[in-house]
Design a protein around this motif. Structure first.
Motif, PDB file in Angstrom:
ATOM      1  N   ASP A   1      -4.769   4.358  -1.248  1.00  0.00           N
ATOM      2  CA  ASP A   1      -3.344   4.520  -0.935  1.00  0.00           C
ATOM      3  C   ASP A   1      -2.905   3.276  -0.157  1.00  0.00           C
ATOM      4  N   VAL A   2      -2.088   2.449  -0.792  1.00  0.00           N
ATOM      5  CA  VAL A   2      -1.627   1.196  -0.204  1.00  0.00           C
ATOM      6  C   VAL A   2      -0.390   1.471   0.637  1.00  0.00           C
ATOM      7  N   CYS A   3      -0.435   1.092   1.910  1.00  0.00           N
ATOM      8  CA  CYS A   3       0.634   1.424   2.865  1.00  0.00           C
ATOM      9  C   CYS A   3       0.728   2.942   2.988  1.00  0.00           C
ATOM     10  N   CYS A   4      -0.351   3.555   3.401  1.00  0.00           N
ATOM     11  CA  CYS A   4      -0.483   5.019   3.378  1.00  0.00           C
ATOM     12  C   CYS A   4       0.352   5.721   4.435  1.00  0.00           C
ATOM     13  N   GLY A   5       0.802   5.012   5.474  1.00  0.00           N
ATOM     14  CA  GLY A   5       1.579   5.667   6.525  1.00  0.00           C
ATOM     15  C   GLY A   5       0.798   6.788   7.185  1.00  0.00           C
ATOM     16  N   THR A   6       1.432   7.921   7.348  1.00  0.00           N
ATOM     17  CA  THR A   6       0.783   9.068   7.983  1.00  0.00           C
ATOM     18  C   THR A   6      -0.061   9.867   7.000  1.00  0.00           C
ATOM     19  N   GLY A   7      -0.209   9.369   5.776  1.00  0.00           N
ATOM     20  CA  GLY A   7      -1.135  10.003   4.833  1.00  0.00           C
ATOM     21  C   GLY A   7      -0.525  10.985   3.868  1.00  0.00           C
ATOM     22  N   ALA A   8       0.777  10.838   3.569  1.00  0.00           N
ATOM     23  CA  ALA A   8       1.425  11.785   2.656  1.00  0.00           C
ATOM     24  C   ALA A   8       0.745  11.832   1.303  1.00  0.00           C
ATOM     25  N   GLY A   9       0.259  10.686   0.816  1.00  0.00           N
ATOM     26  CA  GLY A   9      -0.356  10.651  -0.507  1.00  0.00           C
ATOM     27  C   GLY A   9      -1.844  10.920  -0.530  1.00  0.00           C
ATOM     28  N   ILE A  10      -2.460  11.083   0.632  1.00  0.00           N
ATOM     29  CA  ILE A  10      -3.911  11.234   0.677  1.00  0.00           C
ATOM     30  C   ILE A  10      -4.367  12.556   0.046  1.00  0.00           C
ATOM     31  N   GLY A  11      -3.647  13.640   0.319  1.00  0.00           N
ATOM     32  CA  GLY A  11      -4.032  14.925  -0.273  1.00  0.00           C
ATOM     33  C   GLY A  11      -4.018  14.876  -1.792  1.00  0.00           C
ATOM     34  N   MET A  12      -3.010  14.206  -2.353  1.00  0.00           N
ATOM     35  CA  MET A  12      -2.922  14.038  -3.798  1.00  0.00           C
ATOM     36  C   MET A  12      -4.131  13.272  -4.321  1.00  0.00           C
ATOM     37  N   LEU A  13      -4.509  12.192  -3.639  1.00  0.00           N
ATOM     38  CA  LEU A  13      -5.659  11.404  -4.068  1.00  0.00           C
ATOM     39  C   LEU A  13      -6.956  12.208  -3.951  1.00  0.00           C
ATOM     40  N   ARG A  14      -7.077  13.012  -2.931  1.00  0.00           N
ATOM     41  CA  ARG A  14      -8.285  13.836  -2.781  1.00  0.00           C
ATOM     42  C   ARG A  14      -8.456  14.782  -3.959  1.00  0.00           C
ATOM     43  N   ARG A  15      -7.345  15.290  -4.477  1.00  0.00           N
ATOM     44  CA  ARG A  15      -7.434  16.206  -5.625  1.00  0.00           C
ATOM     45  C   ARG A  15      -7.677  15.462  -6.940  1.00  0.00           C
ATOM     46  N   LEU A  16      -7.155  14.246  -7.044  1.00  0.00           N
ATOM     47  CA  LEU A  16      -7.290  13.498  -8.295  1.00  0.00           C
ATOM     48  C   LEU A  16      -8.603  12.731  -8.396  1.00  0.00           C
ATOM     49  N   CYS A  17      -9.213  12.403  -7.253  1.00  0.00           N
ATOM     50  CA  CYS A  17     -10.363  11.498  -7.239  1.00  0.00           C
ATOM     51  C   CYS A  17     -11.654  12.233  -6.876  1.00  0.00           C
ATOM     52  N   ARG A  18     -12.718  11.890  -7.575  1.00  0.00           N
ATOM     53  CA  ARG A  18     -14.016  12.524  -7.359  1.00  0.00           C
ATOM     54  C   ARG A  18     -14.804  11.862  -6.233  1.00  0.00           C
ATOM     55  N   GLU A  19     -14.516  10.592  -5.968  1.00  0.00           N
ATOM     56  CA  GLU A  19     -15.274   9.838  -4.974  1.00  0.00           C
ATOM     57  C   GLU A  19     -14.435   9.652  -3.711  1.00  0.00           C
ATOM     58  N   ARG A  20     -14.698   8.593  -2.995  1.00  0.00           N
ATOM     59  CA  ARG A  20     -14.027   8.390  -1.713  1.00  0.00           C
ATOM     60  C   ARG A  20     -12.554   8.046  -1.911  1.00  0.00           C
ATOM     61  N   VAL A  21     -11.785   8.284  -0.863  1.00  0.00           N
ATOM     62  CA  VAL A  21     -10.359   7.966  -0.822  1.00  0.00           C
ATOM     63  C   VAL A  21     -10.115   7.112   0.422  1.00  0.00           C
ATOM     64  N   THR A  22      -9.373   6.027   0.259  1.00  0.00           N
ATOM     65  CA  THR A  22      -9.099   5.114   1.366  1.00  0.00           C
ATOM     66  C   THR A  22      -7.597   4.938   1.536  1.00  0.00           C
ATOM     67  N   GLY A  23      -7.143   5.017   2.777  1.00  0.00           N
ATOM     68  CA  GLY A  23      -5.762   4.702   3.106  1.00  0.00           C
ATOM     69  C   GLY A  23      -5.703   3.396   3.869  1.00  0.00           C
ATOM     70  N   VAL A  24      -4.783   2.521   3.467  1.00  0.00           N
ATOM     71  CA  VAL A  24      -4.609   1.220   4.130  1.00  0.00           C
ATOM     72  C   VAL A  24      -3.197   1.134   4.690  1.00  0.00           C
ATOM     73  N   ASP A  25      -3.079   0.702   5.941  1.00  0.00           N
ATOM     74  CA  ASP A  25      -1.763   0.514   6.534  1.00  0.00           C
ATOM     75  C   ASP A  25      -1.870  -0.509   7.658  1.00  0.00           C
ATOM     76  N   LEU A  26      -0.744  -1.164   7.948  1.00  0.00           N
ATOM     77  CA  LEU A  26      -0.706  -2.160   9.013  1.00  0.00           C
ATOM     78  C   LEU A  26      -0.553  -1.529  10.392  1.00  0.00           C
ATOM     79  N   SER A  27       0.072  -0.350  10.446  1.00  0.00           N
ATOM     80  CA  SER A  27       0.393   0.286  11.722  1.00  0.00           C
ATOM     81  C   SER A  27      -0.761   1.149  12.224  1.00  0.00           C
ATOM     82  N   ALA A  28      -1.280   0.816  13.388  1.00  0.00           N
ATOM     83  CA  ALA A  28      -2.345   1.625  13.986  1.00  0.00           C
ATOM     84  C   ALA A  28      -1.845   3.023  14.325  1.00  0.00           C
ATOM     85  N   GLY A  29      -0.583   3.127  14.734  1.00  0.00           N
ATOM     86  CA  GLY A  29      -0.030   4.433  15.061  1.00  0.00           C
ATOM     87  C   GLY A  29       0.054   5.345  13.850  1.00  0.00           C
ATOM     88  N   MET A  30       0.498   4.816  12.716  1.00  0.00           N
ATOM     89  CA  MET A  30       0.570   5.612  11.494  1.00  0.00           C
ATOM     90  C   MET A  30      -0.825   6.033  11.036  1.00  0.00           C
TER      91      MET A  30
END
Length: 257
Positions: free
Chosen positions: A62-91
């Motif tokens: 997930d490129v520019c994942c923010g607070t992770g809105a798209g992570i749940g979707m990726l977890r369901r679609l992907c069999r292996e690891r899921v990575t979120g990348v973002d510039l903001s440490a707070g997000m």
């Protein structure tokens, strides 16, 4: 537009006068209570379309994942690891709290210069609501980095809306916002890059192809069609092709396609 749990006017003003990174650090704890978070309806539409067209994937990014809105979707679609990348440490801190899954990891990085350790590691990359933070001249670096992160045949998927006609009141609201941001960035430092009209499909398609992708789109029928018959929203499906990709360097922007 905002709930009682969201940021107030003063908080938004402070964010708007900060850099992109600092602004999102400040907004992060309340970001999911703002209209800026990607709606579940959009996430569901993208997930369903990808599942129908592609099936499942290996690893997801997930490129520019923010607070992770798209992570749940990726977890369901992907069999292996899921990575979120973002510039903001707070997000990223909010995303980690929302997704305490050992199969999910988060990386703090600029999407225009993804870390080399992510290279050729993913089968699906997605991004939601972040492209307004990149000027057109920065798109080649962004797309080249995603291309490098994908395995051969991997897909970079993201939704893109139909152009708003000038006859629609929203066109004037968006144009006014972009004009205000340009004035703000001309007179105030650090800049806060966020524009709504700098990501047209024609230019995006050309930059993706230059980065080594083959590009197609799929209608997101969940959002209906315009009177002309054109879909209101499309899902861009950019696939990493097997042909060699030449990387050039533009001064000040790093490697680009």
């Amino acid at each position: 537009m905002f709930t009682s749990h969201g940021p107030g006017v003063r908080e938004l003003a402070v964010q708007a006068l900060s850099s992109v990174e600092r602004g999102y650090d400040l907004l992060a704890p309340k970001f999911d209570h703002t209209p800026f978070r990607t709606p579940e309806r959009m996430l569901d539409a993208v997930e369903e379309t990808l599942a129908q067209r592609e099936g499942s994937f290996g690893a997801g990014l997930d490129v520019c994942c923010g607070t992770g809105a798209g992570i749940g979707m990726l977890r369901r679609l992907c069999r292996e690891r899921v990575t979120g990348v973002d510039l903001s440490a707070g997000m990223l801190a909010e995303a980690r709290r929302a997704h305490p899954d050992p199969r999910v990891d988060f990386v703090r990085a600029d999407a225009r210069a993804l870390p080399p350790e992510l290279a050729a590691s993913y089968d699906l990359a997605v991004s939601f609501g972040a492209f307004g933070h990149f000027l057109p001249a920065e798109r080649p670096a962004l797309f080249a980095g995603v291309h490098a992160a994908l395995r051969e045949g991997g897909v970079f998927a993201f939704p893109i809306g139909a152009p708003i006609p000038p006859s629609h009141p929203l066109w004037w609201a968006v144009a006014g916002f972009d004009a205000a941001m340009r004035v703000r960035n001309a007179v105030w430092r650090p800049p806060f890059v966020m524009y709504y009209r700098t990501f047209p499909l024609s230019g995006v398609r050309a930059d993706l192809r230059a980065a080594g992708f083959t590009v197609e789109t799929a209608a997101l029928e969940h959002f209906g069609r315009r009177p002309s018959g054109a879909p209101r929203w499309r899902l861009v499906l950019a696939r990493r092709s097997a042909r060699p990709h030449r990387v050039h360097v533009r001064e000040g922007l790093g490697p680009v396609g």
